[in-house]
Design a protein around this motif. Structure first.
Motif, mmCIF file in Angstrom:
data_model
loop_
_atom_site.group_PDB
_atom_site.id
_atom_site.type_symbol
_atom_site.label_atom_id
_atom_site.label_comp_id
_atom_site.label_asym_id
_atom_site.label_seq_id
_atom_site.Cartn_x
_atom_site.Cartn_y
_atom_site.Cartn_z
ATOM 1 N N ASN A 57 0.855 -1.186 0.000
ATOM 2 C CA ASN A 57 0.000 0.000 0.000
ATOM 3 C C ASN A 57 0.891 1.236 0.000
ATOM 4 O O ASN A 57 1.711 1.413 0.905
ATOM 5 N N LEU A 58 0.722 2.086 -1.011
ATOM 6 C CA LEU A 58 1.542 3.289 -1.118
ATOM 7 C C LEU A 58 0.976 4.402 -0.242
ATOM 8 O O LEU A 58 -0.217 4.404 0.088
ATOM 9 N N PRO A 59 1.811 5.365 0.126
ATOM 10 C CA PRO A 59 1.352 6.415 1.044
ATOM 11 C C PRO A 59 0.350 7.371 0.430
ATOM 12 O O PRO A 59 -0.393 8.039 1.162
ATOM 13 N N ASP A 60 0.312 7.466 -0.897
ATOM 14 C CA ASP A 60 -0.595 8.409 -1.556
ATOM 15 C C ASP A 60 -1.717 7.665 -2.267
ATOM 16 O O ASP A 60 -1.539 6.532 -2.728
ATOM 17 N N PRO A 61 -2.903 8.293 -2.401
ATOM 18 C CA PRO A 61 -4.036 7.641 -3.067
ATOM 19 C C PRO A 61 -3.849 7.617 -4.586
ATOM 20 O O PRO A 61 -2.926 8.238 -5.132
ATOM 21 N N MET A 62 -4.765 6.911 -5.282
ATOM 22 C CA MET A 62 -4.639 6.738 -6.724
ATOM 23 C C MET A 62 -4.612 8.075 -7.463
ATOM 24 O O MET A 62 -3.834 8.258 -8.400
ATOM 25 N N TRP A 63 -5.453 9.028 -7.064
ATOM 26 C CA TRP A 63 -5.532 10.292 -7.803
ATOM 27 C C TRP A 63 -4.207 11.037 -7.802
ATOM 28 O O TRP A 63 -3.923 11.809 -8.723
ATOM 29 N N PHE A 64 -3.378 10.817 -6.775
ATOM 30 C CA PHE A 64 -2.078 11.486 -6.719
ATOM 31 C C PHE A 64 -1.220 11.098 -7.913
ATOM 32 O O PHE A 64 -0.465 11.915 -8.448
ATOM 33 N N TYR A 65 -1.344 9.841 -8.344
ATOM 34 C CA TYR A 65 -0.566 9.346 -9.479
ATOM 35 C C TYR A 65 -1.313 9.455 -10.797
ATOM 36 O O TYR A 65 -0.697 9.583 -11.855
ATOM 37 N N GLY A 66 -2.653 9.434 -10.752
ATOM 38 C CA GLY A 66 -3.428 9.414 -11.977
ATOM 39 C C GLY A 66 -4.009 10.745 -12.400
ATOM 40 O O GLY A 66 -4.238 10.976 -13.590
ATOM 41 N N ASP A 67 -4.278 11.650 -11.443
ATOM 42 C CA ASP A 67 -4.907 12.928 -11.807
ATOM 43 C C ASP A 67 -4.547 13.997 -10.784
ATOM 44 O O ASP A 67 -5.412 14.644 -10.196
ATOM 45 N N HIS A 68 -3.254 14.173 -10.582
ATOM 46 C CA HIS A 68 -2.794 15.199 -9.646
ATOM 47 C C HIS A 68 -3.256 16.565 -10.144
ATOM 48 O O HIS A 68 -3.159 16.867 -11.334
ATOM 49 N N PRO A 69 -3.805 17.413 -9.262
ATOM 50 C CA PRO A 69 -4.370 18.694 -9.727
ATOM 51 C C PRO A 69 -3.368 19.618 -10.404
ATOM 52 O O PRO A 69 -3.756 20.490 -11.185
ATOM 53 N N GLU A 70 -2.078 19.448 -10.129
ATOM 54 C CA GLU A 70 -1.063 20.308 -10.739
ATOM 55 C C GLU A 70 -0.185 19.552 -11.729
ATOM 56 O O GLU A 70 0.199 20.104 -12.762
ATOM 57 N N GLU A 71 0.123 18.300 -11.431
ATOM 58 C CA GLU A 71 1.083 17.556 -12.243
ATOM 59 C C GLU A 71 0.427 16.567 -13.207
ATOM 60 O O GLU A 71 1.105 16.041 -14.095
ATOM 61 N N GLY A 72 -0.852 16.275 -13.039
ATOM 62 C CA GLY A 72 -1.512 15.310 -13.917
ATOM 63 C C GLY A 72 -1.038 13.893 -13.637
ATOM 64 O O GLY A 72 -0.847 13.503 -12.483
ATOM 65 N N GLU A 73 -0.836 13.116 -14.726
ATOM 66 C CA GLU A 73 -0.377 11.729 -14.571
ATOM 67 C C GLU A 73 1.062 11.707 -14.037
ATOM 68 O O GLU A 73 1.934 12.425 -14.530
ATOM 69 N N GLN A 74 1.278 10.880 -13.029
ATOM 70 C CA GLN A 74 2.606 10.807 -12.422
ATOM 71 C C GLN A 74 3.047 9.347 -12.293
ATOM 72 O O GLN A 74 3.370 8.866 -11.217
ATOM 73 N N GLN A 75 3.078 8.646 -13.443
ATOM 74 C CA GLN A 75 3.449 7.234 -13.390
ATOM 75 C C GLN A 75 4.890 7.020 -12.931
ATOM 76 O O GLN A 75 5.206 5.992 -12.333
ATOM 77 N N VAL A 76 5.777 7.979 -13.228
ATOM 78 C CA VAL A 76 7.171 7.833 -12.797
ATOM 79 C C VAL A 76 7.256 7.789 -11.275
ATOM 80 O O VAL A 76 7.988 6.970 -10.701
ATOM 81 N N LEU A 77 6.484 8.646 -10.597
ATOM 82 C CA LEU A 77 6.494 8.639 -9.138
ATOM 83 C C LEU A 77 5.862 7.365 -8.588
ATOM 84 O O LEU A 77 6.280 6.855 -7.543
ATOM 85 N N LEU A 78 4.848 6.851 -9.282
ATOM 86 C CA LEU A 78 4.261 5.569 -8.888
ATOM 87 C C LEU A 78 5.317 4.471 -8.944
ATOM 88 O O LEU A 78 5.474 3.687 -7.996
ATOM 89 N N ALA A 79 6.052 4.402 -10.049
ATOM 90 C CA ALA A 79 7.096 3.396 -10.197
ATOM 91 C C ALA A 79 8.169 3.574 -9.123
ATOM 92 O O ALA A 79 8.649 2.591 -8.533
ATOM 93 N N ALA A 80 8.550 4.816 -8.849
ATOM 94 C CA ALA A 80 9.590 5.071 -7.849
ATOM 95 C C ALA A 80 9.152 4.608 -6.470
ATOM 96 O O ALA A 80 9.946 4.016 -5.714
ATOM 97 N N ALA A 81 7.886 4.859 -6.116
ATOM 98 C CA ALA A 81 7.391 4.460 -4.800
ATOM 99 C C ALA A 81 7.356 2.938 -4.651
ATOM 100 O O ALA A 81 7.684 2.401 -3.590
ATOM 101 N N VAL A 82 6.983 2.239 -5.714
ATOM 102 C CA VAL A 82 6.921 0.776 -5.663
ATOM 103 C C VAL A 82 8.325 0.181 -5.548
ATOM 104 O O VAL A 82 8.567 -0.724 -4.748
ATOM 105 N N VAL A 83 9.248 0.687 -6.351
ATOM 106 C CA VAL A 83 10.622 0.171 -6.303
ATOM 107 C C VAL A 83 11.229 0.410 -4.920
ATOM 108 O O VAL A 83 11.890 -0.475 -4.351
ATOM 109 N N GLU A 84 11.003 1.580 -4.364
ATOM 110 C CA GLU A 84 11.533 1.864 -3.028
ATOM 111 C C GLU A 84 10.956 0.908 -1.988
ATOM 112 O O GLU A 84 11.678 0.444 -1.084
ATOM 113 N N ALA A 85 9.676 0.588 -2.127
ATOM 114 C CA ALA A 85 9.020 -0.290 -1.159
ATOM 115 C C ALA A 85 9.568 -1.708 -1.217
ATOM 116 O O ALA A 85 9.598 -2.408 -0.195
ATOM 117 N N PHE A 86 9.983 -2.165 -2.382
ATOM 118 C CA PHE A 86 10.435 -3.546 -2.547
ATOM 119 C C PHE A 86 11.954 -3.679 -2.677
ATOM 120 O O PHE A 86 12.460 -4.794 -2.846
#
Length: 324
Positions: A57-86
């Motif tokens: 479970n990542l610290p941020d909700p789905m919208w943070f990676y999929g529809d951030h109000p300022e940054e939009g799609e943030q798949q790179v940050l999603l990947a970074a959070a998963v790699v760091e976790a594992f």
């Protein structure tokens, strides 16, 4: 047109046989991806995957990676959070690509347009990570992980959804399958060209090459359960086709064997137009096994979709007796 006579089993949708989308489910799904590429490449490509059994479970909700109000799609940050976790738990240097499967559906099947928080499926390549570094999103043009030599890390990541099922409309129950999208994104990783048109976002103004190839809108053929082969051009780029040259000025007859068998002789022909341009010809055999039905090569129980065959099925037709 008309009804084909015969006593056929009812159609099934294999994604729904699994009560839990756990590691067993994804091992089977990635096995279907491997089977697809083994077939369309004529046995020239083997896709090998390892499914990690644990989720995070990542610290941020789905919208943070999929529809951030300022940054939009943030798949790179999603990947970074998963790699760091594992990191330290998964031997990342042993693999050439990391596949991140997130909970829920991919936004590409949000046909009602009411789920902007969802995450689009994508392939992140080295250019994406270099761009994230230039934009100060990352501290380096890759994702660091234990075991990599200094100055290197993960720079190839596939972002895929747990499911593609959503948005029932009218008689359509929203039953999209995931195989087409998975194969499409793997195709991008392999270097195939996307021949679809996804712009403008939400309302594309063309169909690209349409349903005739995986890398067009073929990823949704059969609701995503039965993706077609890549077109001849992408197979040629991959080195899976060896087209013979047809001289149209010779006035001869040129033969083509079905392109569904890319390793067979005469599976494609090249017609040169000038020094830089050429046509690639292929013959699509719509019904390779001649059964006059919409079937798949690994459709062992004859229900019209690729499936996970249960030899001990109490139904007597190979469909799983119960849910995994």
């Amino acid at each position: 047109y008309g009804e084909v006579p015969g006593d056929f089993p009812p159609p099934r949708q294999t994604d729904r046989y699994y009560a839990a989308h756990d590691s067993v489910y994804f091992q089977h799904l990635m096995g279907d991806v491997a089977d697809y590429y083994d077939e369309v490449s004529g046995g020239r490509l083997a896709v090998n995957t390892t499914v990690h059994p644990r989720t995070v479970n990542l610290p941020d909700p789905m919208w943070f990676y999929g529809d951030h109000p300022e940054e939009g799609e943030q798949q790179v940050l999603l990947a970074a959070a998963v790699v760091e976790a594992f990191d330290g738990e998964v031997d990342f240097p042993a693999y050439d690509t990391v596949i991140v499967i997130h909970a829920g559906a991919g936004e590409e099947t949000d046909i009602l347009g009411d789920s902007p928080e969802q995450i689009y499926s994508t392939y992140l390549d080295p250019d994406d990570f270099a761009g994230a570094y230039e934009d100060s999103v990352l501290d380096q043009p890759y994702l660091p992980a234990a075991g990599f030599p200094a100055g290197t890390g993960i720079d190839r990541v596939l972002i895929l959804p747990e499911t593609e099922q959503q948005d029932p409309v009218g008689s359509f129950d929203g039953g999209f399958g995931s195989l087409g999208v998975y194969c499409f994104e793997v195709g991008l990783h392999l270097g195939m060209l996307s021949l679809s048109d996804f712009t403008p976002s939400g309302r594309p103004d063309s169909q690209g090459i349409g349903n005739f190839g995986l890398m067009g809108y073929g990823l949704f053929v059969g609701l995503g359960y039965i993706p077609p082969h890549p077109c001849a051009f992408n197979k040629y780029l991959m080195g899976w086709l060896d087209p013979y040259r047809a001289d149209t000025m010779a006035g001869s007859t040129w033969n083509l064997t079905p392109s569904e068998l890319p390793a067979a002789p005469n599976s494609s022909a090249r017609v040169d137009i000038n020094g830089q341009e050429y046509w690639l010809l292929e013959y699509r055999l719509q019904d390779p096994n001649g059964d006059r039905r919409f079937t798949f090569s690994n459709d062992l129980n004859g229900n019209g979709t690729p499936d996970f065959f249960d030899f001990d099925s109490a139904n007597g037709d190979g469909t799983p007796t119960g849910k995994f």
